[in-house]
Structures are given as C-alpha cells and as structure tokens.
Design an enzyme around this catalytic site. Structure first.
Site, short mmCIF file in Angstrom:
data_model
loop_
_atom_site.label_atom_id
_atom_site.label_comp_id
_atom_site.label_asym_id
_atom_site.label_seq_id
_atom_site.Cartn_x
_atom_site.Cartn_y
_atom_site.Cartn_z
N ASP A 270 0.88 -1.16 0.00
CA ASP A 270 0.00 0.00 0.00
C ASP A 270 0.93 1.22 0.00
O ASP A 270 2.14 1.12 0.13
CB ASP A 270 -0.95 -0.03 1.22
CG ASP A 270 -2.13 0.88 1.02
OD1 ASP A 270 -3.14 0.72 1.73
OD2 ASP A 270 -2.06 1.77 0.14
C1 GLC Z 1 -4.40 4.29 -0.04
C2 GLC Z 1 -5.27 3.13 0.40
C3 GLC Z 1 -5.38 2.05 -0.64
C4 GLC Z 1 -5.31 2.66 -2.02
C5 GLC Z 1 -3.91 3.20 -2.19
C6 GLC Z 1 -3.71 3.88 -3.55
O1 GLC Z 1 -3.63 4.76 1.03
O2 GLC Z 1 -4.93 2.52 1.63
O3 GLC Z 1 -6.63 1.38 -0.39
O4 GLC Z 1 -5.58 1.68 -3.00
O5 GLC Z 1 -3.56 4.12 -1.16
O6 GLC Z 1 -4.49 5.02 -3.65
#
Ligand code: GLC
Length: 723
Positions: A270
């Site tokens: 993430d």
């Molecule tokens: C965010 C979220 C995740 C998302 C990613 C990209 O922090 O936790 O669910 O897909 O970043 O935007």
C-alpha cells in the site's frame, strides 16, 4: 493467467538489474497528494518531467490514479517507443465503487445480499474505467470489519466472513471476466492483506491485535475467496499483524498466500507501507526495510521508491539473490502480458462507453442496497398525493452522494435527493429546506424547516454522515449524529408530522434517539450517481426495500466492537437482567439493530426450522428447511439466512455463524418453502495453523430473517466411524 513464458523469460534475459527494479516500482500520477509528506517526512515527490525521464530510463512499471486519452497515451508512448526495451506501463486506479458513474459504496452493496449484483456492477465499472485507459483496479477491499468506529467500514463488506467472501469473489469475477485481454476488463487487487479491519479501537492504521484462530476463522476467508476467484494482485495492509507489519510479514505473504493458497500473481505494497516498516519499528533503515519487505514476499513498491533506491545495492551485496528479483519481475511481466499490453499497450483507451446502462444499473443497485429499519403504521411507501417536506443537510446537495473513494465520479451529473423526489412527485408536492448544516446550525434554518413541515403531510428527514466522515483516516470516537442534526430532528418531532428519516452513512451509527423519534428509518448509505432517484423509488413505492444490515448497529459507541458472531461467555446477558452477567450497567445488551435485519413492505412469517435427519456424518449432509408465509398481502423480497451454532467444541464457537443466505421473492399472501443443504464438512472451523477442524457433537441451526431471530432446531454431527 495465460502467459507466453518463453517470451517473458527472453525479455527478462535482456533486462539490466536497474530495469528489473524499475518493473517493481509503481508511482502515483504526478499530482502532489496533500498531506502525504506529513506521513513520511523523508518522502520525496518527483516533478512530472523527471517522472517522464524515469519512464524513458525504464525505472517505472506503472502509474496509478491518472487516466484519460492525453495522459495515458503520452506516458505509454514514452514507455513503448523511447525506453530501451519498450516494456508497457500498467495503469492502475482506485476504482472502488465505480469510475465516472458512482455506484453504492461497498458496505451498501453488501447490504443488498446479492453478490451477483456486485459482479454486474464491477463489470460495468471496469468497462467505464478501461475506456479511459486503465488496466488495473485496487479493489475489492476484503477487510472484515466488526468495529463501526473504523473509517474504512464504508469500503468493507461488513462483519461476516461469508458475506465478505462472496462479495469479494464476485467483484473479482466482475472486474476480470474470463480473459484480461478483453479491453473492457480490469485486473483486480484484493486488499488490504491482512486484517486491516481489525484495527484495535477502530483506529485506522492501528495494530491488529487478534488471535490466530480469529484471524483464520473470520478475517482471512474473504481474502482467500478473492484469491481463489483469480485476483491478479494482492495489496498489503498498513497495519502490523501480531507485531509484524503486513508489508514485511513473510508468514502472510509467502507462507500463507503463496505456499498455502497457491497465489501466483504479484504483491504490491500500500502507499509507502513498505517504507513505514521503519516507522513501525521493524526496520532500522530504508535499506533494511527494502530487504525485509522483499524477502517477506513483497514484489512491487507503491510510491515510496524504496526498491528503486535500495534493491540493486542489496543484490550487489548478496543480501538478495538476483534470481529472487527475477521471479518478482516475471510475476509483474506476466500480469502485463495477461492484460495484452505487449500486443496492445493502448488497450481499451478511447473505447466508446455508453453511460446510460451504467446509470440504470446504478439506480437498480442503489434501490437494492437500502435497508428499512423501521416503518411505524406503514407510513412507507408514501401514498399518492402526499405533500412532503424534504428537510436536512443532504436534501439538495451533490457533494456528499458518493462516499469515500469516488475520486473519478462525475458529480455534476448525479441525481440528488431533491431532484429525485421532484422528478417523482412533481414540484407541487415537495418543499425543500436544509434546516441545518452537516455539523453546524444554520441561522434561521430550524424556523424555515418547521414552516416547511407545517405545510406538508410528512417530513422526509435527510440526515447522516458527510462524505468526509468515513473513509481512510476517518475513524470516529463518536458514531452518533452531529448535535445540529439532532436538534433539527427534535424540532421536526415537535411539529407532530410523521417523520421518515433517510439516513446517509458509511458505517453503522449509534442513533437510538433518532430511531425512536422516526416513524420510518431508511438507511441509504452512500448510493452514488442515482441516489435521489433510487431513494424516491423506495419511499414512493416504485421499488420495495430489500436490503439487510451487513453490520450490527450499536446502541452506543461504547459497545464497539459489537457483532453477531460473538462468543457466549460463561455468563451471557439474559432477560430479566440479573447480576454478574455480561452486560453494561448503563446500556441494554445487544445491538439496536442486529446483523441481517431489515424490513420490506410485506410481512414474512417464518415457520419452524426443520432438519431432514437427527444426525449426519462429516461426509454427509442434511437438508434444512422452513416455510415462509407472506401475511400482509404485499410481495416481499426476503433475505433468508442459515445460521449454525456448534454447542460444544475444543475452542468455543460463536453463538451463531452464517452458513448461507439467499434473497427470495415471496408473492403477496403466498407460502414458500426454502431449503438449504448443510454438509458435515462445513461444520468445522479453522485452527489457526492452516488446518480445518471438524468435531462431532450437537449443533443448533436456524433459518431466520436476522442474527437474533428464530428458534433453533438441533442435530448431531456423528463421530467418524472408528474414531
Ligand atoms: C491508499 C489506500 C489504498 C489505495 C492506495 C492507492 O492509502 O490505503 O486502499 O488503493 O492508497 O491510492
């Protein structure tokens, strides 16, 4: 995922180590996301021009949350024409509940108890996003959520493992279809692995302090269901599990995901979660973080640049074998090939997409997610000719229709509540007054609302959460309504007019006073582009409410986490209340509204639950049945739920576990027999070490309309012969 392995290995053989590392480095579109630096002061953002240089040099595998003809074509052209090997970029995005057409948020979608609906929605969202050049969505979220304080409840499928598993798998099927080369499909990502929704105290990003058996029994099955449905990628969670941050957790990423579940896609972090293993206190340095995450099984780094900065050095020092890097790169190249990007790097871009059918599906889905919790004296559906006062901060706005992660939604084309009701009722029968803001009083607002109510037969009270009150980093300690909204509700109660509360929310709310003063209470979640039309359809009776609660609604936030699949304890609360039992001294036991609860416009009476035999073997099965009778003379869609309880086991089992559910239509006045097959093998539980334990003994079983209703039948699971 069909791949030409020879082509990939030949390509790999021509790649430099830096180009290999580039295939493991994913970055956000070149927009500075406000606040990101405060998370990681060391984080650097690259200016767009330098990002183009990175692409030209083969240092970027893909970009996320950028889209559209100009942007996608420009970057892809650099990658395929200017870089040395011409490896195409993969374009990802958070297509969580729609792209330009916003569909109901995942928690609302779960309330439909119709996984097949979620599959259709995902397919449509994929086609709309793919037409803007996207290849990959960071969905479905499969995080079980039992704590309504957690801001991302809105993105979950609620508190039950079976419901979450069926919806996560359905969305993978909808996004991916049978062949990712289909330019209308997206590769799916199951997230956030693992147990992100178990955040202690419902505080986003917090540690997941749960036992291995609870992890295995409740939190892991939805991720596994999505993997088994063929999800092309897995995204790691921000949290630690038992002290090891998920992005560096080898037991999860390799032991479980690859060795036990056989996952063959790639694992992506993430946003900076790999770098954050330093902040967690696991890694001592960026180099250490890169080493620990890579060796744990993290293939691709999102946004932090950690692998770009550290991986080549780790290989040079022998801390990481280049063969291991090759395996990770092959997984990423295989995904790009499965998407057909080598043959057609502009796959899908610019395809025609007719939003008409998508809007129709958005309206249908929005109808079927609404949950009617109360309908005193059948105030709903409203009678023809009724004059309504639509009152509240959500009566005539467009900003708060979609809920979290609707970053691409075309808000201006949405249908808000006023528009939906005016279109259905005509101008004469509707008066609209905001009455108050979302969290603040409006000068003269209450007076104007009272005057509007006086001129109407019924008050439609549009209250709840604003879009910013749930979602990522939106956990709340108080899950009631803002006081300005409560004051407005009290003012409406004083008018003496019937009150139909339309409750917008991304989580269960603790609303005992609002529930008491409402004649009807309809949970409308965040329903997206067709909110107003769908709510008017249900309130005016063009469609009947058929949703059920995917999460328990507590009486008070102090009860959180509260969920139906709880343990009995040795001293369960009982009626009449007795001392020394599991109950608070300042609140009634149990939820205000239980999991699985919801009303229709008809009335279904459940007969006794019956079992086809008094006992069964592990290898056998019984048929469980129940007679349903519609008694109000109105057709109703009923979500029939099958629960079991293992009366005595080597680890105490929940007082109820959902084993199946089905939405059925019971015609007006009709009788319908519903049956479920229950196999002996299903009566086991995960032992926390990857095993499945099935123990003989007595079981209770219900076919019921929610997790608290009904009288159980009993049967016995026989011991294995010779056991
Ligand atoms: C965010 C979220 C995740 C998302 C990613 C990209 O922090 O936790 O669910 O897909 O970043 O935007």
């Amino acid at each position: 995922m069909g791949t030409d392995r020879h082509f990939l290995e030949n390509l790999l053989g021509r790649m430099t180590l830096e180009e290999k590392v580039g295939q493991l480095s994913l970055y956000s579109a070149d927009v500075k996301l406000a606040g990101a630096e405060t998370v990681n002061p060391a984080l650097t953002f690259k200016a767009p021009q330098s990002r183009f240089e990175d692409i030209r040099a083969g240092r970027v595998t893909g970009v996320f949350n950028g889209y559209g003809e100009d942007y996608i074509r420009a970057l892809q052209k650099i990658a395929v024409e200017d870089s040395r090997l011409g490896i195409p970029l993969i374009f990802g995005a958070d297509v969580i509940h729609g792209f330009r057409t916003a569909f109901p948020v995942p928690l609302a979608e779960a309330a439909s108890f119709e996984p097949e609906l979620a599959e259709r929605v995902a397919e449509t969202a994929a086609a709309e996003a793919a037409a803007e050049g996207l290849h990959w969505t960071f969905a479905p979220g499969a995080d079980l959520c039992r704590d309504a304080r957690w801001g991302r409840a809105v993105e979950s499928y609620g508190e039950d493992a079976l419901v979450a598993s069926q919806f996560a798998a359905a969305r993978v099927r909808g996004f991916q279809g049978n062949d990712l080369r289909d330019p209308r499909r997206l590769m799916a990502t199951v997230k956030h692995f693992a147990a992100y929704g178990a955040a202690e105290a419902g505080l986003d990003y917090n540690t997941a302090e749960i036992s291995r058996t609870t992890l295995a029994d409740h939190y892991l099955p939805p991720y596994r269901a999505a993997v088994e449905a063929g999800a092309g990628a897995v995204m790691t969670a921000f949290n630690d599990v038992d002290g090891v941050p998920a992005s560096a957790n080898r037991e999860l990423l390799t032991g479980l995901l690859r060795e036990q579940w056989g996952f063959e896609g790639f694992v992506v972090s993430d946003y900076n979660s790999d770098f954050e293993t330093i902040v967690h206190g696991l890694a001592e340095s960026p180099r250490d973080a890169a080493r620990l995450c890579f060796l744990a099984g993290l293939d691709m780094c999102m946004q932090s640049g950690l692998y770009a900065d550290q991986l080549a050095g780790l290989v040079a020092d022998g801390a990481i074998e280049e063969a291991a890097v090759d395996r990770a790169v092959l997984r990423v190249l295989a995904a790009k090939q499965a998407l057909g990007l080598f043959e057609n790097p502009y796959r899908g871009l610019g395809a025609a997409f007719d939003p008409g059918p998508a809007r129709a599906l958005a309206r249908e889905a929005a109808r079927r997610c609404q949950v009617l919790l109360k309908n005193r004296d059948g105030v709903l559906p409203l009678k023809a000719g009724t004059r309504a006062a639509l009152i509240g901060p959500f009566a005539r706005e467009h900003q708060h229709l979609n809920g979290a992660w609707a970053i691409f939604a075309a808000n201006g084309q949405s249908v808000n509540l006023e528009q939906g009701f005016r279109a259905a009722m005509g101008d004469q029968a509707l008066i609209v007054e905001p009455g108050c803001g979302i969290a603040e009083a409006l000068p003269g607002g209450l007076e104007a609302a009272v005057a509007a109510a006086a001129a109407a037969d019924v008050v439609l009270l549009a209250l709840g959460e604003g879009q910013h009150m749930s979602g990522e980093s939106r956990s709340r300690t108080d899950i009631g309504l803002p006081s300005a909204q409560i004051e407005l509700a009290r003012a409406m109660q004083r008018t003496g007019k019937p009150i139909v509360t339309l409750l917008r929310t991304g989580r269960p709310l603790a609303i005992p006073e609002l529930a008491e003063l409402s004649d009807a209470l309809l949970v409308t979640w965040f329903l997206g582009s067709e909110t107003g039309a769908a709510v008017a359809d249900v309130v005016l009776g063009r469609a009947a409410p058929s949703g059920r609660l995917p999460m328990s609604f507590p009486r008070h936030v102090g009860q959180a986490p509260i969920y139906y699949a709880r343990k009995a304890t040795g001293r369960p609360a009982r009626e009449p209340p007795g001392p020394f039992t599991a109950r608070y001294i300042d609140a009634e036991p149990g939820p205000l509204y239980p999991f699985g609860f919801g009303l229709g416009y008809g009335q279904v009476v459940y007969g006794p639950t019956q079992v086809s035999a008094p006992d069964l073997a592990r290898s056998g099965a019984v048929t469980v049945s129940c007679d349903l009778t519609e008694s109000a003379g109105v057709e109703v869609e009923e979500v029939v739920q099958l629960y079991v309880h293992d009366v005595a086991a080597s680890r105490v089992r929940p007082v109820r576990e959902l084993k199946a559910f089905r939405k059925v239509t019971v015609a007006a006045g009709a009788r319908l027999v519903v049956t479920f097959e229950l196999r002996g093998e299903e009566l086991g539980f995960a032992d926390g070490l990857g095993g499945w334990t099935v123990e003989p003994g007595a079981f209770e079983v219900w076919i019921a309309p929610n997790a608290e209703a009904g009288v159980p039948a009993r049967f016995v699971l026989r011991a294995e012969e010779g056991a």
